[in-house]
Design an enzyme around this catalytic site. Structure first.
Site, mmCIF file in Angstrom:
data_model
loop_
_atom_site.group_PDB
_atom_site.id
_atom_site.type_symbol
_atom_site.label_atom_id
_atom_site.label_comp_id
_atom_site.label_asym_id
_atom_site.label_seq_id
_atom_site.Cartn_x
_atom_site.Cartn_y
_atom_site.Cartn_z
ATOM 1 N N GLU A 289 0.855 -1.193 0.000
ATOM 2 C CA GLU A 289 0.000 0.000 0.000
ATOM 3 C C GLU A 289 0.894 1.247 0.000
ATOM 4 O O GLU A 289 1.943 1.258 0.652
ATOM 5 C CB GLU A 289 -0.843 -0.012 1.281
ATOM 6 C CG GLU A 289 -1.671 1.231 1.552
ATOM 7 C CD GLU A 289 -2.265 1.243 2.962
ATOM 8 O OE1 GLU A 289 -1.596 0.744 3.907
ATOM 9 O OE2 GLU A 289 -3.388 1.745 3.126
ATOM 10 N N LYS B 145 -9.423 2.154 -1.899
ATOM 11 C CA LYS B 145 -9.670 1.576 -0.572
ATOM 12 C C LYS B 145 -10.995 2.036 0.024
ATOM 13 O O LYS B 145 -11.262 3.254 0.096
ATOM 14 C CB LYS B 145 -8.506 1.972 0.356
ATOM 15 C CG LYS B 145 -8.543 1.367 1.744
ATOM 16 C CD LYS B 145 -7.255 1.770 2.491
ATOM 17 C CE LYS B 145 -7.124 1.204 3.879
ATOM 18 N NZ LYS B 145 -5.824 1.579 4.499
ATOM 19 N N GLU C 81 -6.117 8.632 7.941
ATOM 20 C CA GLU C 81 -6.628 8.251 6.617
ATOM 21 C C GLU C 81 -7.987 8.873 6.339
ATOM 22 O O GLU C 81 -8.288 9.219 5.194
ATOM 23 C CB GLU C 81 -6.705 6.729 6.497
ATOM 24 C CG GLU C 81 -5.330 6.090 6.394
ATOM 25 C CD GLU C 81 -5.394 4.655 5.904
ATOM 26 O OE1 GLU C 81 -6.001 4.413 4.862
ATOM 27 O OE2 GLU C 81 -4.819 3.779 6.590
ATOM 28 N N CYS D 207 -4.808 -2.931 2.813
ATOM 29 C CA CYS D 207 -4.575 -2.827 4.252
ATOM 30 C C CYS D 207 -5.790 -3.209 5.096
ATOM 31 O O CYS D 207 -6.160 -4.373 5.142
ATOM 32 C CB CYS D 207 -4.057 -1.428 4.583
ATOM 33 S SG CYS D 207 -3.259 -1.366 6.223
#
Lengths: 305, 305
Positions: free
Chosen positions: B47, B127, B146, B172
């Site tokens: 990632e 993601k 994030e 992830c």
């Protein structure tokens, strides 16, 4: 107030095809008393814990097949288990073959009940993920005729307030399906009781017993961790009418770690103090399902054929 | 015709905050050539593989933050990776921070692309399961921002025909969610490539590094087994700007067994021959999803707040 439930995983060795209910109930009561003596307030028995696991054979005689099913719960020899459990103030999960009379006839399910410390039935679950097939395959050393003998469960995946927490149930092959844990996780489940009858050899796959035991633990451990719940998986073990069955009954923490496990293939207890508050950390952080899932993107999970 | 794909899990050690893209691409190319020399046709990088994992810090300067994002793929120093990979006929999965210009402005995603052996981009994933929070918590030794820096991915969970099979991607924290594997499993995925940047210590939970490594493997192994797919999980490892990161990049069979794993916390390759036909047994039996799931009973999985 602490919410510690002392739980006994009450593994059974094999049950002979001709073993009477009375003898099986005697074994269940022996485990019950040992668990009570050790302070347990909840005992988890296997799937179909009152008889041999008859889907392993094709039974032509309808009366013989019918004899494997309970028509009322409790009734007959099983009354003793309910009575002695209530006397000892021990609740339990019990798997059994259920024949249910309804307005539209008799229906057969692979069922489990949750019984409180006072001997009252708190809830029922009927197995959804039936493995096997609905027809005899004469080339196999043993059958798996669950789809012939049982209907798919019609009660969903309920959870129940009991033992100071939120308790769910699953049965055998259900444990391989992450959907099962999640559907209970979404209802805040804190302990899932789960009985199984699982052959150590799969006639249809090249899987060693070690690999199959790994799969058994992998699914239950992942289900526990990913929903921050205790899981108590309990086997019917040993060699039952020629079929080698998986043992390894275990109690799994909300972290996915195994904290107690049976060592034999016979009647045996594995005991652990299950702190239901140990679920809180996971449910509030990594597996805060309301905050961290994206159900608006999961549509395909519920699409049908 | 056999469908064996030789895959390299190309783990990276830490990337310094001030390490230029050129230096990172040099490292990626070194791993690429080693993989090609060993016969790999597909390499999986971590990632956000082009920079330090910047969500671990609050970056006030918008220009500094912007510099972590790719505005076009490939562009600048990353062109070299595409060119050398095409020359060596090696495809790859690459995670990176994506700034996407659209009609309604700039959007930021934590993305990954699948690149074919000819250097063309086959597919993209953004993601979905962003961990962390959207605000600074000054009391923590490092952040996970994030949810401040990225939007939730808007491409669903696509799979792509590539390398003779069906390839999916995840990033992830996605790997902790069984929904992710299942949504790709329902599309017949045979290999899921998955990069991660995972601290060995969780400032919010009492979890040992050993427990966190167990969780990492548990989720990927369960996802592989329960969908009969290969899973290739690849770490950014080592101590990156003071944050201890998980290593243990691995290649997992459709049985859930780990068949290759990195041993260090630095730049390292783990290589395995992934026979995509090894998915068939599970997909035709235990995890024949069309026959064995009961989506009509799973409604709650997609209910929104």
């Amino acid at each position: 107030m602490p919410r510690v439930v002392r739980v006994g995983a009450a593994q059974l060795g094999p049950i002979a095809r001709n073993e009477p209910r009375e003898a099986v109930v005697e074994r269940l009561c022996t485990l019950l008393h040992a668990a009570a003596d050790d302070g347990c307030e909840f005992v988890v028995y296997p799937e179909a814990a009152l008889t041999a696991f008859f889907p392993h054979w094709y039974i032509e005689d309808p009366r013989e097949l019918d004899a494997y099913f309970e028509k009322a719960m409790p009734s007959g020899p099983v009354n003793r288990l309910f009575r002695e459990a209530a006397e000892r103030r021990v609740g339990f999960y019990l798997g059994y073959a259920e024949a249910a009379e309804t307005a539209n006839g008799r229906h057969h399910f692979n069922s489990a009940i949750l019984v409180g410390r006072d001997g009252s039935i708190i809830g029922k679950y009927r197995k959804v993920h039936l493995p096997g097939v609905d027809h005899v395959r004469p080339e196999l050393p043993f059958q798996n005729l669950e789809r012939l003998y049982f209907e798919v469960g019609d009660l969903g995946f309920p959870v129940f307030d009991a033992f100071g927490g939120r308790i769910g149930m699953a049965i055998c092959n259900d444990r391989r399906w992450p959907e099962v844990y999640r559907l209970m996780g979404l209802q805040g489940v804190e302990l899932i009781a789960l009985g199984y009858n699982t052959p150590l050899f799969n006639p249809d796959a090249d899987q060693s017993p070690e690999l199959r035991i790994f799969h058994n633990e992998l699914c239950m451990q992942a289900g526990a961790y990913q929903n921050a719940t205790w899981v108590v998986g309990v086997a019917k073990a040993g060699v039952e009418e020629g079929v080698h069955m998986m043992a390894g009954s275990c109690i799994i923490k909300p972290t996915g770690e195994i904290v107690a496990q049976c060592k034999t293939s016979g009647d045996e207890l594995a005991i652990a103090d299950c702190d239901l508050d140990a679920c809180n950390e996971g449910k509030r952080s990594e597996f805060d399902l309301a905050s961290n899932r994206r159900p608006e993107l999961y549509g395909a999970l519920v699409e049908t054929g």
